[in-house]
Design a protein around this motif. Structure first.
Motif, PDB file in Angstrom:
ATOM      1  N   ASP A  12       0.448   9.375   4.211  1.00  0.00           N
ATOM      2  CA  ASP A  12       1.854   9.067   3.907  1.00  0.00           C
ATOM      3  C   ASP A  12       2.031   7.587   3.581  1.00  0.00           C
ATOM      4  O   ASP A  12       2.735   7.226   2.632  1.00  0.00           O
ATOM      5  N   LYS A  13       1.386   6.724   4.357  1.00  0.00           N
ATOM      6  CA  LYS A  13       1.473   5.283   4.092  1.00  0.00           C
ATOM      7  C   LYS A  13       0.854   4.946   2.740  1.00  0.00           C
ATOM      8  O   LYS A  13       1.412   4.172   1.970  1.00  0.00           O
ATOM      9  N   TYR A  14      -0.281   5.563   2.443  1.00  0.00           N
ATOM     10  CA  TYR A  14      -0.945   5.336   1.158  1.00  0.00           C
ATOM     11  C   TYR A  14      -0.043   5.772   0.006  1.00  0.00           C
ATOM     12  O   TYR A  14       0.100   5.051  -0.988  1.00  0.00           O
ATOM     13  N   ALA A  15       0.593   6.922   0.150  1.00  0.00           N
ATOM     14  CA  ALA A  15       1.492   7.426  -0.889  1.00  0.00           C
ATOM     15  C   ALA A  15       2.677   6.484  -1.082  1.00  0.00           C
ATOM     16  O   ALA A  15       3.085   6.212  -2.223  1.00  0.00           O
ATOM     17  N   ASP A  16       3.230   5.967   0.016  1.00  0.00           N
ATOM     18  CA  ASP A  16       4.335   5.015  -0.077  1.00  0.00           C
ATOM     19  C   ASP A  16       3.911   3.765  -0.849  1.00  0.00           C
ATOM     20  O   ASP A  16       4.635   3.286  -1.728  1.00  0.00           O
ATOM     21  N   LEU A  17       2.744   3.236  -0.529  1.00  0.00           N
ATOM     22  CA  LEU A  17       2.241   2.045  -1.214  1.00  0.00           C
ATOM     23  C   LEU A  17       1.984   2.322  -2.693  1.00  0.00           C
ATOM     24  O   LEU A  17       2.261   1.473  -3.547  1.00  0.00           O
ATOM     25  N   GLU A  22       3.551   1.667  -8.392  1.00  0.00           N
ATOM     26  CA  GLU A  22       3.983   2.294  -9.642  1.00  0.00           C
ATOM     27  C   GLU A  22       5.321   1.720 -10.090  1.00  0.00           C
ATOM     28  O   GLU A  22       5.531   1.434 -11.260  1.00  0.00           O
ATOM     29  N   TYR A  23       6.238   1.543  -9.164  1.00  0.00           N
ATOM     30  CA  TYR A  23       7.564   1.022  -9.459  1.00  0.00           C
ATOM     31  C   TYR A  23       7.498  -0.433  -9.924  1.00  0.00           C
ATOM     32  O   TYR A  23       8.282  -0.850 -10.770  1.00  0.00           O
ATOM     33  N   LYS A  28       2.190  -8.423 -10.649  1.00  0.00           N
ATOM     34  CA  LYS A  28       1.095  -8.607  -9.694  1.00  0.00           C
ATOM     35  C   LYS A  28       1.653  -8.835  -8.300  1.00  0.00           C
ATOM     36  O   LYS A  28       2.624  -9.561  -8.118  1.00  0.00           O
ATOM     37  N   ASN A  29       1.056  -8.180  -7.316  1.00  0.00           N
ATOM     38  CA  ASN A  29       1.459  -8.354  -5.935  1.00  0.00           C
ATOM     39  C   ASN A  29       0.191  -8.288  -5.082  1.00  0.00           C
ATOM     40  O   ASN A  29      -0.308  -7.210  -4.769  1.00  0.00           O
ATOM     41  N   LYS A  30      -0.318  -9.461  -4.719  1.00  0.00           N
ATOM     42  CA  LYS A  30      -1.573  -9.530  -3.976  1.00  0.00           C
ATOM     43  C   LYS A  30      -1.478  -8.851  -2.617  1.00  0.00           C
ATOM     44  O   LYS A  30      -2.422  -8.200  -2.176  1.00  0.00           O
ATOM     45  N   GLU A  31      -0.346  -8.996  -1.938  1.00  0.00           N
ATOM     46  CA  GLU A  31      -0.177  -8.374  -0.621  1.00  0.00           C
ATOM     47  C   GLU A  31      -0.198  -6.849  -0.737  1.00  0.00           C
ATOM     48  O   GLU A  31      -0.833  -6.162   0.060  1.00  0.00           O
ATOM     49  N   LEU A  32       0.480  -6.320  -1.728  1.00  0.00           N
ATOM     50  CA  LEU A  32       0.494  -4.875  -1.945  1.00  0.00           C
ATOM     51  C   LEU A  32      -0.916  -4.369  -2.252  1.00  0.00           C
ATOM     52  O   LEU A  32      -1.357  -3.366  -1.692  1.00  0.00           O
ATOM     53  N   ASP A  33      -1.630  -5.077  -3.112  1.00  0.00           N
ATOM     54  CA  ASP A  33      -3.004  -4.690  -3.433  1.00  0.00           C
ATOM     55  C   ASP A  33      -3.894  -4.715  -2.189  1.00  0.00           C
ATOM     56  O   ASP A  33      -4.726  -3.827  -1.994  1.00  0.00           O
TER      57      ASP A  33
END
Length: 55
Positions: A12-17, A22-23, A28-33
């Motif tokens: 679920d956490k992976y899907a949220d991320l 995608e949105y 670029k978002n280093k923290e998200l990556d």
């Protein structure tokens, strides 16, 4: 917590991320990556193939 429950929560956490990434489009978002990489590693250690659930 049983392994199956841990896997479900982590998926679920992976899907949220993945939805956030995608949105964001091409932004670029280093923290998200980094968070995606750590959750991917956790799922891999639990025996889950994330290729099947990646957007």
């Amino acid at each position: 917590m049983e392994k199956e429950e841990l896997i479900a929560i982590t998926i679920d956490k992976y899907a949220d991320l993945q939805r956030i990434k995608e949105y964001n489009g091409d932004v670029k978002n280093k923290e998200l990556d980094y968070q995606i990489k750590t959750v991917t590693a956790k799922l891999s250690s639990l025996g889950v193939n994330v290729e099947d659930i990646t957007l």
